[in-house]
Write an enzyme that holds these catalytic residues in place. Structure first.
Site, PDB file in Angstrom:
ATOM      1  N   ARG A 155     -12.977  -5.155   2.557  1.00  0.00           N
ATOM      2  CA  ARG A 155     -12.867  -3.709   2.309  1.00  0.00           C
ATOM      3  C   ARG A 155     -14.207  -3.006   2.565  1.00  0.00           C
ATOM      4  O   ARG A 155     -14.233  -1.877   3.054  1.00  0.00           O
ATOM      5  CB  ARG A 155     -12.342  -3.407   0.901  1.00  0.00           C
ATOM      6  CG  ARG A 155     -11.967  -1.944   0.689  1.00  0.00           C
ATOM      7  CD  ARG A 155     -11.238  -1.683  -0.622  1.00  0.00           C
ATOM      8  NE  ARG A 155      -9.804  -1.877  -0.532  1.00  0.00           N
ATOM      9  CZ  ARG A 155      -8.915  -0.944  -0.152  1.00  0.00           C
ATOM     10  NH1 ARG A 155      -9.319   0.268   0.176  1.00  0.00           N
ATOM     11  NH2 ARG A 155      -7.629  -1.219  -0.111  1.00  0.00           N
ATOM     12  N   GLU A 200      -9.732   5.293  -7.173  1.00  0.00           N
ATOM     13  CA  GLU A 200     -11.052   4.831  -6.749  1.00  0.00           C
ATOM     14  C   GLU A 200     -11.858   5.818  -5.902  1.00  0.00           C
ATOM     15  O   GLU A 200     -13.077   5.923  -6.058  1.00  0.00           O
ATOM     16  CB  GLU A 200     -10.913   3.525  -5.953  1.00  0.00           C
ATOM     17  CG  GLU A 200     -10.394   2.353  -6.757  1.00  0.00           C
ATOM     18  CD  GLU A 200      -9.932   1.221  -5.853  1.00  0.00           C
ATOM     19  OE1 GLU A 200      -8.878   1.376  -5.195  1.00  0.00           O
ATOM     20  OE2 GLU A 200     -10.623   0.199  -5.786  1.00  0.00           O
TER      21      GLU A 200
HETATM   22  N1  MTE Z   1      -9.406   5.212 -14.872  1.00  0.00           N
HETATM   23  C1  MTE Z   1      -9.568   4.835 -16.164  1.00  0.00           C
HETATM   24  N2  MTE Z   1      -9.541   5.771 -17.122  1.00  0.00           N
HETATM   25  N3  MTE Z   1      -9.775   3.523 -16.494  1.00  0.00           N
HETATM   26  C2  MTE Z   1      -9.829   2.533 -15.539  1.00  0.00           C
HETATM   27  O1  MTE Z   1     -10.009   1.363 -15.872  1.00  0.00           O
HETATM   28  N4  MTE Z   1      -9.701   2.003 -13.129  1.00  0.00           N
HETATM   29  C3  MTE Z   1      -9.863   2.498 -11.767  1.00  0.00           C
HETATM   30  C4  MTE Z   1      -9.017   3.754 -11.548  1.00  0.00           C
HETATM   31  N5  MTE Z   1      -9.223   4.693 -12.613  1.00  0.00           N
HETATM   32  C5  MTE Z   1      -9.662   2.909 -14.166  1.00  0.00           C
HETATM   33  C6  MTE Z   1      -9.425   4.289 -13.891  1.00  0.00           C
HETATM   34  C7  MTE Z   1      -9.495   1.536 -10.743  1.00  0.00           C
HETATM   35  S1  MTE Z   1     -10.631   0.366 -10.301  1.00  0.00           S
HETATM   36  C8  MTE Z   1      -8.288   1.564 -10.100  1.00  0.00           C
HETATM   37  S2  MTE Z   1      -7.927   0.501  -8.857  1.00  0.00           S
HETATM   38  C9  MTE Z   1      -7.245   2.524 -10.479  1.00  0.00           C
HETATM   39  O2  MTE Z   1      -7.655   3.373 -11.540  1.00  0.00           O
HETATM   40  C10 MTE Z   1      -5.989   1.768 -10.878  1.00  0.00           C
HETATM   41  O3  MTE Z   1      -4.983   2.601 -11.321  1.00  0.00           O
HETATM   42  P1  MTE Z   1      -4.012   3.424 -10.345  1.00  0.00           P
HETATM   43  O4  MTE Z   1      -3.699   2.551  -9.175  1.00  0.00           O
HETATM   44  O5  MTE Z   1      -2.846   3.707 -11.182  1.00  0.00           O
HETATM   45  O6  MTE Z   1      -4.782   4.638  -9.946  1.00  0.00           O
HETATM   46  N1  HPA Z   2      -8.090  -3.591  -3.695  1.00  0.00           N
HETATM   47  C1  HPA Z   2      -8.106  -3.976  -4.982  1.00  0.00           C
HETATM   48  N2  HPA Z   2      -7.679  -5.139  -5.400  1.00  0.00           N
HETATM   49  C2  HPA Z   2      -7.202  -5.991  -4.491  1.00  0.00           C
HETATM   50  C3  HPA Z   2      -7.166  -5.661  -3.141  1.00  0.00           C
HETATM   51  C4  HPA Z   2      -7.619  -4.398  -2.721  1.00  0.00           C
HETATM   52  O1  HPA Z   2      -7.616  -4.031  -1.536  1.00  0.00           O
HETATM   53  N3  HPA Z   2      -6.647  -6.710  -2.484  1.00  0.00           N
HETATM   54  C5  HPA Z   2      -6.410  -7.641  -3.438  1.00  0.00           C
HETATM   55  N4  HPA Z   2      -6.738  -7.220  -4.642  1.00  0.00           N
HETATM   56 MO1  MOS Z   3      -9.510  -1.315  -8.783  1.00  0.00          MO
HETATM   57  S1  MOS Z   3     -11.321  -2.131  -8.231  1.00  0.00           S
HETATM   58  O1  MOS Z   3      -8.789  -1.833  -7.265  1.00  0.00           O
HETATM   59  O2  MOS Z   3      -9.031  -2.470  -9.914  1.00  0.00           O
END
Ligand code: MTE
Ligand code: HPA
Ligand code: MOS
Length: 799
Positions: free
Chosen positions: A334, A740
């Site tokens: 990534r 993210e």
């Molecule tokens: N927001 C909060 N409040 N707490 C979290 O742990 N994790 C982040 C993001 N926002 C997180 C957050 C990460 S690393 C990801 S991948 C996404 O939320 C995962 O949730 P979603 O796919 O539902 O957005």
């Molecule tokens: N993002 C986050 N987590 C993951 C991914 C990715 O692209 N692939 C496998 N685990």
């Molecule tokens: Mo988020 S780093 O893809 O849990």
């Protein structure tokens, strides 16, 4: 005193949102987080809040004090006889496979003959209290035969010591272009990692079930992987293991793979002792024993023309993976996919090394390598601007993907061109050009304080880069009072996923969100789930939930047609609608609850399982070409900083953000994600500094010596706007993922700091600025500028 809490200036206006299908609080509304009140009044239950079960035992692990060593002998007799200790285990007590690694393995639950980082668990204790468990582990006598430890990326590169093979992505012929380009630049940056610092530390509670199975409640983003690993550790089939998650107190990627060790350890004791087990890591152990964001050492060589347009570039990205692969294959991939950030590369070669070090195995962290990959090209943009004496924003705009320049280095076309216009809009709304002039004047007038300004974009690919993970399931149940329970494969970590799913289901039936409850994620309700990661939680589970709604709606419509048609009227599907908490059938409307009762009496199935798989995506890793992402989420931020050039201390004065979430499902939650992501990214790049001693022991092991941003660090002037343009791909209500991408908007703070440093040379020179750009590093960058200017003179004015 600064004001403690200030409401952010934001765009969402609930009143202006149309009510889709008359669903009160449904899609498009800034509905409150489903647990908002519970979060505030303390009634939201986290695992450690669960009332203590009879016979509950607590776990602590004894871990390695050496970065790399053979275990010569292990004497646990004093541990076993310590007060409160009920059981002690080593790897020999694991009935199944001693590995909790997510993809390739290599992560023993308990070390066997060798240890490979300070903090690696060697044995574990179950005791009647956590205090006793922690005291007991200290009584172990471990004899080590130390081995040479490799602690730094540079050492691993020199030794060609990698946890996985080096991978390259390539487009065109960068070597040839680099030779012939009119202008050239080469540079490097060391980007340090980041501690997750979720408020709720890693924790799991397991208990035995009557048929030899395990029920585990765990703070994980990946319940199905926990289920699978417990099955493997105990050598029992997966249908005997239930893994359940109601909510996490933050995860940020740190609980994608690394919650597994705790769940498996709790399950191991629960199975052996037939007692309930709770394993929670004290903060210090959590910081020592669990992986973090990867450090990256990024190097580049680039060629460009007189306008600053890139002609060719080589990037070498080297990540500090720690002792095992964990998720580093995907993370470095990534990073490589995002080495272009928002810019067309044309000719490029990108090499990614996964360096082995005798440190904790680094793992997912918001952005999953993407942020580290982007740092290289953003540094490069500023270097091109400096060489050509241009405003960095113009260099960035020149290089953006645009109509005739759409192909990425991995073969995917950037189809929806969002950034050119988004940046234009932000440039105007944030008043970039006139502030640039004001800052120039300010810097000419002021000797000791210099200001810096930067606008940086983000383009982030949405989809798991591992294809099979791009699927989700949901189970919808409607009860006879017309209320619904939706269960899906995603987990709630504070991001608001459950709220968005609730909104999606309510909107599908045109009902008030209060009718819909979202219950804990459980592997016995929806199986084979993907981790809630890659920002894809809503994209995947929202679509699966919608699919479940469609299945039930189809049955309900069929029933309505059959039940209400008569000799005079033959109804069709077009005559039936679900709106305003009513079901309208031809000319009559029936309250939703009443209609559901009638459907039940007529034996209509009121539950359904939905599924979704992301279309279009493919990627061939052998040729490093394909279309790994369904679409891109975009955004841009302007940050202004002021720097005290005598000390390197600085302040973030103002931040303006414009971010693309497609058609927002919930503007308030989206803005919350943008603010939180930005501040977390700012912490990563400015104040959060991981440090180890020369024996590989973590020094930054508590909040006292590891500085995460607090409410006081949120810039006083911070404005977040949503760029509401529908996703041109088919996604849930044309929204885009938000989790993210905003973290990477904080790169603008780092670029602004570097800009302020460069201003001391009249922008004739731009210093290297590794991250975190602490005041100390900014000071050294200023020193470098001073040397460029010939000795002691700062900006030609000070002695
Ligand atoms: N927001 C909060 N409040 N707490 C979290 O742990 N994790 C982040 C993001 N926002 C997180 C957050 C990460 S690393 C990801 S991948 C996404 O939320 C995962 O949730 P979603 O796919 O539902 O957005
Ligand atoms: N993002 C986050 N987590 C993951 C991914 C990715 O692209 N692939 C496998 N685990
Ligand atoms: Mo988020 S780093 O893809 O849990």
């Amino acid at each position: 005193m600064r004001k403690l809490i200030k409401p952010a200036q934001t765009t969402p206006s609930d009143a202006s949102m149309p009510s889709l299908n008359g669903s009160k609080g449904g899609v498009g509304h800034s509905s409150k987080h489903e647990s908002a009140a519970k979060h505030i009044n303390g009634s939201a239950q986290y695992i450690d809040d669960i009332p203590v079960l009879p016979n509950l035992l607590y776990v602590a692990t004894g871990f390695s004090s050496q970065a790399h060593a053979e275990i010569k002998s292990l004497d646990l007799s004093a541990v076993k006889s310590a007060p409160g200790v009920v059981d002690v285990v080593t790897h020999l007590d694991i009935p199944g496979h001693n590995d909790v690694g997510p993809v390739y393995g290599g992560d023993p639950l308990l070390a066997e003959k060798k240890v490979e980082f300070v903090g690696q668990p060697i044995f574990a204790v179950a005791a009647t209290s956590l205090k006793q468990a922690k005291k007991a582990v200290k009584l172990a006598k471990v004899e080590y035969q130390p081995l040479a430890a490799q602690l730094e990326i540079e050492q691993a590169l020199a030794a060609e010591s990698f946890v996985l093979p080096t991978h390259t992505m390539q487009i065109g012929d960068s070597e040839q272009v680099l030779n012939s380009a009119p202008h050239k630049v080469a540079g490097q940056i060391y980007v340090k990692g980041q501690e997750h610092f979720y408020l709720e530390g890693q924790i799991s509670q397991a208990w035995p079930t009557e048929d030899g199975g395990i029920h585990v409640i765990t703070s994980t983003q990946h319940p199905s992987e926990i289920q699978k690993l417990i099955g493997e550790i105990l050598s029992i089939p997966l249908h005997l293991v239930v893994s359940e998650v109601r909510r996490m107190g933050g995860a940020f990627g740190g609980k994608e793979s690394q919650a597994a060790a705790l769940a498996c350890m709790a399950a191991l004791f629960a199975n052996r002792l037939q007692r309930p087990i709770r394993y929670k890591m004290p903060r210090r152990d959590d910081m020592i024993q669990t992986g973090k964001r990867h450090d990256f050492l990024n190097k580049w060589q680039a060629g460009f023309d007189d306008t600053g347009l890139l002609q060719g570039v080589n990037f070498e990205l080297s990540a500090k993976c720690g002792y095992s692969p964990d998720l580093s294959e995907g993370i470095v991939d990534r990073a490589m996919f995002h080495a272009d950030n928002a810019y067309y590369l044309g000719n490029a070669k990108i090499t990614g090394h996964r360096c082995k070090t005798h440190t904790v195995s680094n793992t997912a962290f918001r952005g999953f390598g993407g942020p580290q990959g982007m740092m290289a090209i953003e540094a490069l943009m500023d270097e091109i601007a400096c060489q050509l004496g241009k405003d960095p924003l113009d260099i960035r705009k020149t290089n953006l993907y645009q109509a005739d320049r759409t192909q990425t280095h991995y073969g995917q076309d950037v189809e929806q061109q969002v950034l050119p216009e988004l940046i234009e809009q932000l440039e105007t709304s944030a008043d970039y050009r006139s502030r640039r002039k004001q800052i120039q004047t300010f810097n000419q007038k002021n000797t000791y304080v210099k200001k810096g300004l930067a606008l940086t974009p983000v383009k982030f690919g949405i989809s798991f880069t591992v294809k099979h993970l791009n699927q989700a399931g949901a189970l919808l149940q409607i009860y006879t009072d017309g209320t619904m329970l939706i269960n899906h494969g995603g987990t709630e970590m504070g991001q608001g996923l459950y709220t968005k799913i609730q909104q999606v289901v309510a909107t599908a039936f045109g009902v008030t969100i209060d009718r819909v409850n979202v219950s804990a994620t459980r592997t016995d309700k929806v199986p084979n789930t993907s981790p809630t990661a890659a920002s894809s939680g809503t994209d995947l589970n929202g679509m699966a939930a919608q699919n479940a709604c469609d299945i039930i709606k189809t049955s309900l419509i069929e029933f309505a047609i059959e039940h209400y048609s008569n000799q005079d009227t033959t109804l069709t599907a077009n005559d039936i609608s679900f709106k305003n908490d009513l079901v309208t059938i031809g000319s009559q409307s029936i309250p939703f609850g009443e209609f559901i009762k009638l459907a039940y009496m007529n034996r209509v199935p009121l539950f359904a399982a939905g599924h979704y798989k992301t279309p279009k995506i493919f990627y061939d890793r052998d040729t490093a070409k394909g279309q790994p992402f369904l679409y891109y989420a975009n955004g841009a931020a302007v940050s202004e900083v002021s720097v005290d050039i005598l000390t390197g201390e600085y302040k973030v004065e103002q931040v303006d953000i414009l971010h693309d979430v497609g058609q927002s499902l919930n503007p308030a939650l989206d803005v919350g994600q943008i603010e939180g992501g930005f501040v977390q990214g700012m912490g990563w790049l400015t104040t959060e500094e991981l440090s180890w001693d020369n024996k590989g022991k973590l020094i930054s092991n508590s909040p006292a010596n590891y500085k995460i941003p607090t409410a006081f660090d949120v810039p006083e002037k911070m404005k977040v706007d949503l760029y509401q343009q529908q996703n041109t791909e088919v996604t849930i209500h044309s929204s885009k993922a938000v989790g993210e991408p905003p973290l990477m908007l904080a790169i603008s703070v780092w670029a602004a700091l570097r800009d302020a440093c460069a201003s001391t040379t009249e922008h004739k020179f731009i210093p290297r600025l590794d991250t975190p750009a602490t005041p100390e590093r900014v000071f050294w960058a200023l020193k470098e500028c001073q040397e460029f200017m010939g000795g002691n003179k700062l900006n030609g004015q000070v002695n």
